[in-house]
Scaffold this active site. Structure first.
Site, PDB file in Angstrom:
ATOM      1  N   ASN A 108      -0.654  -0.996   2.396  1.00 49.59           N
ATOM      2  CA  ASN A 108      -0.780  -0.919   0.936  1.00 49.59           C
ATOM      3  C   ASN A 108      -1.429   0.419   0.599  1.00 49.59           C
ATOM      4  OD1 ASN A 108      -1.407  -1.218  -1.752  1.00 49.59           O
ATOM      5  ND2 ASN A 108      -2.892  -2.886  -1.447  1.00 49.59           N
ATOM      6  N   TRP A 109      -0.627   1.332   0.081  1.00 50.71           N
ATOM      7  CA  TRP A 109      -1.141   2.682  -0.193  1.00 50.71           C
ATOM      8  C   TRP A 109      -2.006   2.718  -1.441  1.00 50.71           C
ATOM      9  CZ3 TRP A 109       3.989   6.001   0.556  1.00 50.71           C
ATOM     10  CH2 TRP A 109       4.427   5.859   1.883  1.00 50.71           C
ATOM     11  N   LYS A 110      -2.012   1.642  -2.214  1.00 51.12           N
ATOM     12  CA  LYS A 110      -2.765   1.599  -3.482  1.00 51.12           C
ATOM     13  C   LYS A 110      -2.403   2.821  -4.340  1.00 51.12           C
ATOM     14  CE  LYS A 110      -6.173  -1.217  -1.227  1.00 51.12           C
ATOM     15  NZ  LYS A 110      -7.501  -1.752  -1.210  1.00 51.12           N
TER      16      LYS A 110
ATOM     17  N   HIS B 200      -3.080  -9.350  -5.691  1.00 48.77           N
ATOM     18  CA  HIS B 200      -4.081  -8.564  -4.954  1.00 48.77           C
ATOM     19  C   HIS B 200      -5.407  -8.640  -5.717  1.00 48.77           C
ATOM     20  CE1 HIS B 200      -6.284  -5.213  -3.260  1.00 48.77           C
ATOM     21  NE2 HIS B 200      -5.478  -5.302  -2.219  1.00 48.77           N
TER      22      HIS B 200
ATOM     23  N   GLU C  97      -7.557  -6.563  -6.459  1.00 47.44           N
ATOM     24  CA  GLU C  97      -7.777  -5.516  -7.467  1.00 47.44           C
ATOM     25  C   GLU C  97      -7.018  -5.838  -8.752  1.00 47.44           C
ATOM     26  OE1 GLU C  97      -6.790  -2.245  -4.854  1.00 47.44           O
ATOM     27  OE2 GLU C  97      -8.590  -2.714  -3.698  1.00 47.44           O
TER      28      GLU C  97
ATOM     29  N   GLU D 269      -7.526 -11.930   2.008  1.00 48.04           N
ATOM     30  CA  GLU D 269      -8.266 -10.674   1.900  1.00 48.04           C
ATOM     31  C   GLU D 269      -9.605 -10.923   1.220  1.00 48.04           C
ATOM     32  OE1 GLU D 269      -5.455  -7.065   1.972  1.00 48.04           O
ATOM     33  OE2 GLU D 269      -5.567  -7.757  -0.072  1.00 48.04           O
TER      34      GLU D 269
ATOM     35  N   GLY E 296     -11.957  -2.216   1.570  1.00 45.48           N
ATOM     36  CA  GLY E 296     -12.381  -0.836   1.325  1.00 45.48           C
ATOM     37  C   GLY E 296     -13.866  -0.607   1.539  1.00 45.48           C
TER      38      GLY E 296
ATOM     39  N   SER F 167     -10.388  -3.845   5.506  1.00 45.01           N
ATOM     40  CA  SER F 167     -10.906  -2.879   6.479  1.00 45.01           C
ATOM     41  C   SER F 167     -10.323  -3.055   7.885  1.00 45.01           C
ATOM     42  CB  SER F 167     -12.442  -2.918   6.507  1.00 45.01           C
ATOM     43  OG  SER F 167     -12.960  -2.592   5.223  1.00 45.01           O
TER      44      SER F 167
ATOM     45  N   GLY G  91      -5.107  -1.418   3.943  1.00 46.98           N
ATOM     46  CA  GLY G  91      -5.253  -0.477   2.839  1.00 46.98           C
ATOM     47  C   GLY G  91      -5.530   0.918   3.373  1.00 46.98           C
ATOM     48  N   GLY G  92      -6.799   1.313   3.350  1.00 46.02           N
ATOM     49  CA  GLY G  92      -7.207   2.674   3.719  1.00 46.02           C
ATOM     50  C   GLY G  92      -6.581   3.187   5.002  1.00 46.02           C
TER      51      GLY G  92
HETATM   52  P1  PGA Z   1      -8.598  -1.947   3.037  1.00 40.63           P
HETATM   53  O1  PGA Z   1      -7.691  -2.632   1.903  1.00 40.63           O
HETATM   54  O2  PGA Z   1      -7.819  -2.053   4.342  1.00 40.63           O
HETATM   55  O3  PGA Z   1      -8.773  -0.541   2.591  1.00 40.63           O
HETATM   56  O4  PGA Z   1      -9.878  -2.702   3.097  1.00 40.63           O
HETATM   57  C1  PGA Z   1      -6.948  -3.783   2.163  1.00 40.63           C
HETATM   58  C2  PGA Z   1      -6.196  -4.202   0.921  1.00 40.63           C
HETATM   59  O5  PGA Z   1      -6.751  -4.128  -0.187  1.00 40.63           O
HETATM   60  O6  PGA Z   1      -5.033  -4.644   1.004  1.00 40.63           O
END
Ligand code: PGA
Length: 252
Positions: free
Chosen positions: A9-11, A94, A96, A166, A172, A211, A232-233
Site C-alpha cells: 500500500n503506497w498510500k 483502511h 486511515e 491492521e 507506520g 510495520s 505500507g512504508g
Molecule cells: P505500515 O502500514 O506498514 O507503514 O505500518 C501498513 C498499512 O497501513 O497498510
C-alpha cells in the site's frame, strides 16, 4: 492450504518517476510462483501502473473506492471506473480512511459489496486503536468491523476477498504486533467467520499489516492463521518488499 498474499500500500506517496523506478526494481514478481502479490498505488497513478505491469502476475488495487455507482459525488471514483482501468480491486476500511475520513462500518460494507458485485477483489481492513487494545476491546472492535460486512452480505461475499488485520497502533509507528499477538487476533477473526461458514473460514486469507518489514515477516508468516501481509512504508523500498515476498514464498 491458503495461498499467501502480499500487497504494498503506497498510500499518498509516489510520482510517475518514483513509481516507474520502484516497479522496475521489483522486477518480475512471477518468480514468487506460490504467492499472490499486489501493489496499491494512489488512484491517479492506477492507469500507468496497470500498463507498466500488464505482462506480469502483479495485481493492482486501489486504496479506496466509492460506494456509489455514479452521479453527483465530486472527487469520488466508482467501482466501474476501476474496472474500466483494469484494476483488480480495492482496499476498503483502511484505518486511515476510518479515522481521517470518518468512513463508517455501513459505508465500508457498501464499498465491499460494490466491489464484490462487479467481480473485483475487496480487501477489508480491520484493527483496533491503542486505547481500544488497552481497554481490552481488541476482539470486540475487530469482530464488529468484520460482522458489519458479514452480517449484511454473508460469507459467500468473501470468496476471493482478503481480510487484513491492521492494529492501528502498529501502522507506520515501527511497533509491530508480535507474531503471537497477531496470531491470537487472526484466530479469533477466523472463529467469528467460522460461526457463519466453517469451510469458507478455512479458505479465507487473513493477512497482517502494521510495520511489516523484511526482518519481521518470516516470524509473522510462521503463524498458522497469518496468510500474508499488507505492507505500507516498507513497500516503497524494493529490497524490503522483495524480502517480504521471499518470506511469504518460503511459508507457502
Ligand atoms: P505500515 O502500514 O506498514 O507503514 O505500518 C501498513 C498499512 O497501513 O497498510
Amino acid at each position: 492450504m491458503r495461498r499467501p498474499w502480499v500487497a504494498g500500500n503506497w498510500k499518498m506517496n509516489g510520482s510517475h518517476r518514483a513509481n516507474a523506478e520502484l516497479l522496475s526494481s521489483l522486477g518480475d514478481v512471477s518468480i514468487f510462483s506460490d504467492i499472490d502479490v499486489a501493489v496499491v498505488p494512489p488512484t491517479v497513478y492506477l492507469q500507468t501502473v496497470i500498463a507498466t505491469v500488464a505482462q506480469s502476475s502483479l495485481s493492482v488495487l486501489a486504496q479506496t473506492v466509492s460506494e456509489f455507482e455514479s452521479g453527483a459525488y465530486t472527487g469520488e471514483v466508482s467501482v466501474a471506473m476501476l474496472q474500466d482501468l483494469g484494476a483488480n480491486g480495492a482496499l476498503v476500511g483502511h484505518s486511515e480512511r476510518r479515522q481521517l475520513f470518518a468512513e463508517t462500518d455501513k459505508q465500508i460494507a457498501d464499498k465491499f459489496a460494490a466491489l464484490k458485485n462487479a467481480g473485483l477483489q475487496a480487501v477489508l481492513c480491520v484493527g483496533e486503536t491503542l486505547a481500544e487494545r488497552e481497554a481490552g476491546e481488541t476482539l470486540a472492535v475487530v469482530s464488529r468491523q468484520l460482522l458489519a460486512v458479514l452480517d449484511r452480505h454473508g460469507p459467500e461475499a468473501f470468496d476471493h476477498a482478503v481480510l487484513a488485520y491492521e492494529p492501528v497502533w502498529a501502522i507506520g509507528t515501527g511497533l509491530t504486533a508480535s507474531p503471537e499477538q497477531a496470531q491470537a487476533v487472526h484466530a479469533s477473526l477466523r472463529a467469528v467467520f467460522a460461526a457463519f461458514d466453517e469451510a469458507r473460514a478455512n479458505q479465507l486469507r487473513i493477512v497482517y499489516g502494521g510495520s511489516v518489514k523484511g526482518s519481521n515477516a518470516a516470524g509473522l508468516f510462521d503463524m498458522p492463521d497469518i496468510d500474508g501481509a499488507l505492507v505500507g512504508g516498507a513497500s516503497l523500498l524494493a529490497d524490503e518488499f522483495l524480502a517480504i515476498c521471499k518470506a511469504a514464498q518460503k511459508s507457502a
